[in-house]
Design an enzyme around this catalytic site. Structure first.
Site, short mmCIF file in Angstrom:
data_model
loop_
_atom_site.label_atom_id
_atom_site.label_comp_id
_atom_site.label_asym_id
_atom_site.label_seq_id
_atom_site.Cartn_x
_atom_site.Cartn_y
_atom_site.Cartn_z
N LYS A 170 0.85 -1.20 0.00
CA LYS A 170 0.00 0.00 0.00
C LYS A 170 0.88 1.25 0.00
O LYS A 170 1.53 1.57 0.99
CB LYS A 170 -0.92 0.04 1.22
CG LYS A 170 -2.05 1.03 0.97
CD LYS A 170 -2.56 1.74 2.17
CE LYS A 170 -1.82 2.92 2.66
NZ LYS A 170 -1.79 4.12 1.79
N GLU A 245 10.45 1.59 10.09
CA GLU A 245 11.52 2.55 9.81
C GLU A 245 10.88 3.92 9.87
O GLU A 245 10.02 4.25 9.06
CB GLU A 245 12.11 2.28 8.44
CG GLU A 245 12.65 0.88 8.37
CD GLU A 245 13.52 0.62 7.17
OE1 GLU A 245 13.36 1.32 6.16
OE2 GLU A 245 14.35 -0.27 7.25
N CYS A 278 14.21 11.45 5.62
CA CYS A 278 14.27 10.99 7.02
C CYS A 278 15.71 10.93 7.53
O CYS A 278 15.97 11.09 8.71
CB CYS A 278 13.62 9.63 7.15
SG CYS A 278 14.39 8.40 6.08
N GLU A 374 10.92 16.10 14.73
CA GLU A 374 11.18 16.07 13.28
C GLU A 374 10.24 17.04 12.56
O GLU A 374 9.03 16.97 12.73
CB GLU A 374 10.94 14.65 12.75
CG GLU A 374 11.25 14.52 11.28
CD GLU A 374 10.84 13.17 10.70
OE1 GLU A 374 9.72 12.70 10.98
OE2 GLU A 374 11.66 12.58 9.97
#
Ligand code: NAD
Length: 474
Positions: A170, A245, A278, A374
């Site tokens: 997905k 992750e 990331c 972040e």
């Protein structure tokens, strides 16, 4: 190109859709994409069980041949995939073409090589032969984020397929198009029906249905820690192994003995693709004795960046993926201002495109939210340290632990600080280099488990210990 789901080797559509727009021009609607639901997820899981029954009986050599055919097809369509990815997601076409799509093909080739060369571990003891067999585990759900979607998907799908699992892929709803191209190529490559299933839709809808399905035997997720918490609960409910992750807030540490030009260049690179990476080192930690010299070079390189259309090779900073993400970046910076942090440059959006100005912030304290969270945008913070101990303490002071970048001229310091910082991957005097055999993942809230090389294959396999007595005869 197909806008539906690939289930059991056939394209199927849903009655409802969601639209995908281009970050290069938000008035440009690219497609209406099928919006999968619980029924779609159920059909895909049923198909994946049938696909698994066939694919898991293929020998490693047979599987490797199909993976290599897919890699060749990706190479052949490199330009199309790169352009689709650029207009759908916004990353620069040049880096897509030269780097990310090519690496997508390499992911499949690498796993073809790994499974072909694998030998089961065996040993003799007490009149028996022990063997450790890697058995395919079953259907694997693979869920990916919107940034660099093609490369990230291939990196997660290749080991699952190489291990003999069928997949339920997905992609993210903000950049769904390259997944359709990849699915098309898997049909051409000759995967048996039901081995590669791709469903489009919203995470909380079809994504949640897939991860909650007890027939699924692995979940491999890349995205935010918030979503990972939801998926982790579903995985726990069904006792399904799961890798995650997740986000990062990497330190970029510059010691006084470093090549300051190199360090400034790599620091300025963190702005590329609007920092929607990331792995980026977004917290600049600089030895106080060289901070002025570093800042001068860093400012010059930042000013040389070209914010523009990602289809143009002269552009070095791509637009942000979505207006909502632009607003989220702005929210972080506004909060920083209200917390008393100093905006050194940038600090606002551009009015004529989906770009946020390259931004540097001097935080009032290490506890500032802009340091601790972040942003996933072109926003870097800068802090100084007096000595190595303070540098390491600052580096390890967030909940994240995905990457760390160190710039030093000392091999001893590279070893020492490289070991002391908490991160899944540490780069010293370099950035973004990783052989595909090496593990990848995060510490802290940056992830659970490791992917890459044999580590991902082990995750996707059920290890079986087979013990046969020496006097067994036929
Ligand atoms: P996200 O967590 O919002 O979404 C990721 C995927 O999860 C999407 O496909 C989404 O549809 C799906 N999803 C959302 N809710 C779900 C649910 N309840 N059940 C199942 N699926 C669900 O992340 P994002 O905004 O797409 O991506 C940005 C994040 O990803 C950042 O934190 C970034 O650091 C991280 N990221 C990490 C890596 C890495 O390798 N560590 C790589 C790229 C991006």
């Amino acid at each position: 190109m197909p806008t539906g789901h690939l289930i059991g080797g056939a394209w199927v559509s849903s009655p409802t859709t969601f639209a995908t727009y281009s970050p290069t021009d938000w008035d440009w609607k690219l497609a209406d994409i099928s919006r999968g639901d619980a029924t779609t997820a159920d059909a895909a899981v049923r198909a994946s069980l049938e696909g698994f029954a066939t694919w898991s009986t293929y020998s490693p050599v047979e599987r490797a041949a199909v993976l290599r055919r897919l890699a060749d097809l990706i190479d052949h369509r490199n330009d199309d995939i790169a352009m689709v990815e650029t207009v759908d997601m916004g990353f620069r076409h040049e880096s897509m073409r030269e780097r990310l799509v090519a690496r997508g093909a390499l992911n499949f080739r690498t796993y073809a090589d790994i499974i072909e060369s694998h030998e089961d571990e065996t040993w003799d003891v007490k009149n028996t032969r022990h063997a450790v067999l890697r058995m395919p585990a079953g259907p694997a759900v693979v869920i990916t984020p919107w940034n660099a979607p093609f490369m990230l998907a291939t990196w997660k799908l290749a080991p699952a397929l190489a291990a003999g699992n069928s997949v339920l892929f997905k992609p993210a709803e903000w950049s769904p198009l390259s997944a359709a191209l990849l699915a098309e190529l898997t049909v051409e490559a000759g995967f048996p029906p039901g081995v590669f299933n791709m469903v489009q839709g919203i995470g909380e809808e079809v994504g949640a249905s897939l991860v909650a399905d007890e027939r699924v035997r692995r979940i491999s997720f890349t995205g935010s820690p918030e979503t990972a918490r939801h998926i982790g609960k579903a995985a726990a409910e069904n006792l399904v192994p799961f890798t995650a992750e997740l986000g990062g807030k990497g330190p970029l540490m510059v010691f006084a003995d470093a090549d300051l030009d190199l360090a400034a260049r790599k620091a300025a690179e963190q702005y590329e693709d609007s920092g929607q990476v990331c792995l980026a080192g977004t917290r600049l930690l600089i030895d106080a004795s060289v901070v002025d010299e570093f800042r001068e070079a860093f400012q010059r390189l930042t000013e040389a960046h070209v914010l523009g259309d990602p289809r143009n090779d002269a552009t070095s900073v791509a637009p942000v993926v979505h207006p909502d993400h632009l607003a989220s970046i702005g929210g972080f910076v506004d909060r920083a201002k209200s917390e008393g942090d100093n905006v050194v440059w940038g600090g606002k959006r551009r009015e004529d495109s989906l770009h946020y100005e390259l931004t540097l912030i001097e935080p009032a304290s290490n506890n500032s939210s802009i340091v601790q969270n972040e942003v996933f945008g072109p926003v870097l913070t800068i802090q100084t340290f007096a000595d190595e101990d303070e540098a390491v303490a600052l580096a390890n002071s967030t909940r994240y632990g995905l990457t760390a970048l160190i710039f030093t001229g000392s091999r001893e310091r590279a070893e020492r600080v490289g070991r002391a910082v908490r991160a899944g991957i540490v780069w010293v005097n370099t950035f973004l280099v990783r052989d595909l055999q090496a593990p990848f993942g995060g510490a802290g809230i940056s992830g659970i488990g490791r992917e890459g090389g044999r580590y991902a294959l082990e995750f996707h396999s059920d290890l079986k210990t087979l013990i046969i007595a020496d006097d067994t005869t036929i």
